[in-house]
Structures are given as C-alpha cells and as structure tokens.
Design a protein around this motif. Structure first.
Motif, short mmCIF file in Angstrom:
data_model
loop_
_atom_site.label_atom_id
_atom_site.label_comp_id
_atom_site.label_asym_id
_atom_site.label_seq_id
_atom_site.Cartn_x
_atom_site.Cartn_y
_atom_site.Cartn_z
N GLY A 38 0.86 -1.15 -0.02
CA GLY A 38 0.10 -0.06 -0.08
C GLY A 38 0.78 1.43 -0.19
O GLY A 38 1.72 1.32 0.82
N SER A 64 -0.08 4.47 0.41
CA SER A 64 -0.17 5.56 1.42
C SER A 64 0.36 4.96 2.99
O SER A 64 0.77 5.66 3.42
N THR A 65 0.26 3.74 3.23
CA THR A 65 0.76 3.04 4.34
C THR A 65 2.40 3.15 4.34
O THR A 65 2.94 3.46 5.37
N SER A 86 -5.47 -0.45 3.47
CA SER A 86 -6.36 0.14 2.52
C SER A 86 -5.94 1.85 2.46
O SER A 86 -5.25 2.39 3.42
N GLY A 87 -6.04 2.28 1.28
CA GLY A 87 -5.86 3.71 0.99
C GLY A 87 -7.00 4.75 1.21
O GLY A 87 -6.60 6.06 1.00
N LYS A 88 -8.12 4.33 1.66
CA LYS A 88 -9.15 5.20 1.73
C LYS A 88 -8.88 6.11 3.05
O LYS A 88 -8.57 5.35 3.98
N LEU A 138 -8.01 4.30 6.67
CA LEU A 138 -6.66 4.45 6.30
C LEU A 138 -5.87 3.50 6.90
O LEU A 138 -5.80 3.45 8.29
N MET A 139 -5.09 2.65 6.20
CA MET A 139 -4.08 1.46 6.65
C MET A 139 -4.66 0.47 7.32
O MET A 139 -4.18 -0.65 8.11
#
Length: 493
Positions: free
Chosen positions: A169, A171-172, A363-365, A369-370
């Motif tokens: 991921g 974002s993470t 998750s990138g939402k 998130l994460m």
C-alpha cells in the motif's frame, strides 16, 4: 544492575516483536504472539481486562516500565537516542524542561477524536511501529531471505524458499516513512519527546506513574550538583536545581542511576510526604485532576466502542490483474462486520505481514486508512488458513476454529459476462467452478435450449463465502470476469 536488567528485557521484547512483523511463515507467532496482545491500546480495544489491569498495576508499582521495556516504539527511540549519544558532541546533551501539560492533553483529545473518526492508529505507538517494521524492515528481511534461497538452490538445498517482495500500500508506506523520519529526528536530538508530548498511551500511563510505589529519588545529602542526571535524562524530567523529578514523564530507564557518581539517586519505595527528601512536582488541583480523568475516561470509552508469476513458462508475459471497483470492501472472516472491524482495528499491519496468501493489504481510503482489506490479485483466502485471526492483538479478527471460517460469508461472487474468455475468446473455461471450495459456482449452457452452446458460470450467492478463489484464478486480464463483492455484515451460511 537495574539498568542492565531493563536494557536486557527491552532488547528481548524489541527483537521478538520486530520478528513478529518480519516472519512471513507465521512460526514465531505460536510462541511469541502474546507480546503483541499485551500492548496497551490493542489490549484495551480487545476488552482484555486482565492485560489492561496488569499494565495498570505494573505502572502503579514501578512507573512507566511499559514505555521503556514493552512498547517497541519507545525502545526504538531509545536505540536512536543511544546511538546519538555515542557522538562526542552529543554526550550529556539533555537538560530539564518543564512539562508541556497543555500539549499532552491536547494531543490526547486529538487522539480520542481520531479514534471516534476511525483514524486513531496514526498516533497509536504500537501500530506506528508495526507500520515501520512491516513497510521498511520486512522488505529488507525478505530480500535477505531470497538471497539465502538463491544460494541454497545452487547447493541443491531447500532450506530456504523465495518470497515475493511487493509494496502492499503506497499510502501506508508513505505514512511509515514519515513516521520513522520524524521519530528518528526527535529521538536523535531530544530523546523521548514523542513519548512525553504526543503519545496518548504515554500521557495516560504518565498520570498513573505519578503515584507509583517505586520511583527514582534524590538524596540531597549526597548530591554535589554536577547535574549529570539531568544531562543524561532522555525524558528531560529531572530538575537538578530543585532536586525534583517529574514522574509523569519518567520512563524508568534508570539512566540517572547509572550516571550519578555520588549515588545520590536511588530507585526506592515511596515514602510518606513528611519524611521524603524530595518530592515530585506539586499535585495539580482537584479540578485539573477531574479534567484529566475525564479525558482518560473518554479515551477508554472510544476504545471500547471503538504470487502469481509474471512470466508464463519463461515465454509469454502475463498482464497484471487490476483491482475491481468494489462497492463494499472485503474484510477477513471473523471481523463480523465493517463497523465492528473499523472500531477495533488499529492498522498495526501484523495480519498483513503474516498473511501467507498475500490477500491482505492496507486500505488507502481516508476513513479506513491503513486498516487491512482483502483483494485477490495475488492469491485467495484459503479455507485452511486463519493466521490473521491468530495474530490480531485487538480481536478485530476473531475465529474459534477453521470450521467456523468456512461457514462465514464475507461477500459473494459476481460474474461479468463481457470479461469472460468464453465470450471474448470463444474458448472453454471452468476455472472458477473447478476451484470453488464452497461449490457455489456451476457451469451452465449459455443457451438453455441448445445443449451444444458454450458453458458459462452461474453463481449461487447463498452458498458463496467470498473466499476469492474464482477471482484469483480467473484467466481474464486485466480484470477478472468474476469478482467478489463485500458484505457490510458477515453471516453464517
């Protein structure tokens, strides 16, 4: 001696917890998985009253031992601070600074609000370290393993096997990098700044540690005013001029005992107010205490609520699969529902690290998130595997046995006729039906009145458990002709 014992215990916890995030076989979790479950916030979210009570009693007895021994993020900062202190110009670099009580309380309020919004894991210390270990250390560990596997293969040995190294991921990963850089700079320059200004667990335990039975204490008759204790206190909580220690910030690292050449500081049992040589800072007013306890209560309330190869036979390239646009995300069996899962999960990435089928990824939402979600481009959720439930420290994923997992419906398969190779290429295919462990897919004639017409899949949604075998093994590219749509609430079939 006390300092050496503390360092040995901290090193043991730090190494073993780190290995929990690096061990892709899941072997170590059977022996040391309990180390993740005794972390403060995961235990609180899991409603593990025994562990929370143990940590509270431990703090009331010995101070913030949790922060200096059990918490991996705290130990990581100690390692960075120790390395910084080895430089000549950084020796004896600390000094006393008054507590930023307003900032600590403000960050606690922010954390509570973030928990209620479902993004509190950004400040949670254990989860923050988990992201650093799984995103920054795990790839290096896997590359090292692959090197050993390559060497072993040349020696006709199967002691090691290669594993895929991939970014789960973006974002993470970016959050992990930023977290590590910020913590590294703070620890390198100022020691335990994060623990005593930002960390919500440190704030809560700091309040309790003010009343601990055993504390480091001054003997003014022996003190010569050298200030070495304050210059080596990474928590900046020792005021040598007034011979006072701010016990809410002291992490019981015992560095002051080691550096005091006069033996003026000892770690002893609490004495009465009248006989004590020196005391902690004056207690706050009852009103202030009530406000703090109110914040801690809100924190507790919110917590309680709260590889497919790219080359085919070395000849033809295979196009990577793309993630379908799911209306509802898929979470693992044992999560019970999206609401309960989001309320308990802290995004520590332990389940992502240990998933042998590469199904879980962060998750990138924004709202989740994460937190882990399931996707089946690289594998599917095998009925015989329950690693995520075994390692989850917060009970966000909980299974009693494998039989329960096989009967839980986390989603259902949806067939897309326009993507199916039977329609696009005019070939015969029954991969989805052949590999469905629940027998929820059957091949039927495209034209019911023509027994010679090609066969296409028909999904029995009542039997489908959403394991993703059909989606993963579908030969259609880049999007599978059959994909799993998640359910907000899981049910037993």
């Amino acid at each position: 001696m006390l300092r050496k014992i503390r360092i040995a215990a901290a090193a043991l916890f730090f190494v073993l917890i780190t290995l929990l995030f690096l061990d892709f076989t899941g072997t170590l979790h059977a022996w040391f998985g309990w180390m993740a479950k005794i972390q403060f916030l995961p235990a609180l979210l899991a409603l593990n009253v025994g562990v929370v009570a143990f940590l509270v009693i431990l703090t009331l007895l010995f101070g913030r031992i949790y922060c200096s021994v059990i918490c991996p993020l705290g130990v990581m900062q100690d390692i960075v601070s120790w390395a910084s202190g080895k430089r000549k110009k950084h020796r004896n670099r600390f000094s006393y600074s008054p507590a930023l009580t307003w900032l600590r309380r403000a960050m606690l309020v922010v954390f509570v609000a973030a928990m209620l919004a479902g993004v509190g894991s950004l400040l949670a210390p254990y989860s923050a370290y988990g992201r650093i270990a799984s995103n920054l250390l795990a790839p290096v560990y896997a590359w090292g393993n692959n090197l050993l596997a390559h060497i072993a293969e040349r020696m006709d040995s199967y002691a090691f096997y290669s594993v895929d190294v991939w970014m789960k991921g973006l974002s993470t990963f970016l959050v992990a990098v930023v977290t590590f850089v910020v913590l590294f700079i703070l620890a390198w320059r100022s020691g335990r700044t994060y623990c005593n200004t930002i960390c919500p667990v440190g704030t809560v335990l700091g309040f309790l540690s003010r009343y601990s039975l055993f504390k480091p204490r001054f003997d003014t008759s022996k003190c010569n005013g050298c200030k070495l204790c304050a210059r080596n206190c990474k928590a900046s909580c020792i005021d040598p001029a007034a011979h006072k220690i701010d016990y809410s910030r002291c992490v019981a690292c015992m560095d002051c005992l080691e550096n005091c050449r006069q033996g003026a500081i000892t770690y002893t049992l609490r004495r009465s107010e009248s006989s004590a040589v020196s005391e902690a800072p004056k207690p706050e007013t009852d009103a202030a205490r009530r406000k703090f306890l109110g914040l801690a209560g809100v924190l507790a309330y919110s917590a309680l609520r709260a590889q497919e190869k790219k080359v085919d036979g070395g000849l033809a390239l295979i196009v990577d699969k793309k993630v379908p646009n799911r209306a509802t995300p898929i979470v693992p069996p044992g999560a019970r529902s999206l609401r309960l899962f989001n309320a308990h999960c802290t995004g520590c990435q332990l389940c992502v690290s240990v998933c042998p089928n590469q199904v879980l990824r962060p998750s990138g939402k924004l709202m989740t998130l994460m937190q882990p979600e399931m996707s089946f481009e690289r594998g599917y959720c095998r009925p015989e595997c329950a690693k995520c439930a075994e390692v989850c420290p917060t009970d966000a994923i909980r299974l009693t046995d494998l039989a329960e997992k096989s009967s839980i419906q986390i989603g259902h398969a949806v067939w897309i006729a326009a993507n199916c190779v039977v329609n696009t290429d005019g070939v015969t295919c029954n991969n989805c039906a052949r590999h469905c462990p629940a027998g929820a897919i059957k091949m039927v004639h495209k034209d019911p009145d023509d027994p010679k017409s090609p066969r296409i899949p028909a999904v029995n949604e009542e039997r489908c458990i959403g394991c993703g075998a059909c989606e993963n093994l579908c030969p259609a590219r880049p999007f599978s002709a059959i994909y799993v749509e998640g359910h907000e609430r899981h049910r037993t079939v």
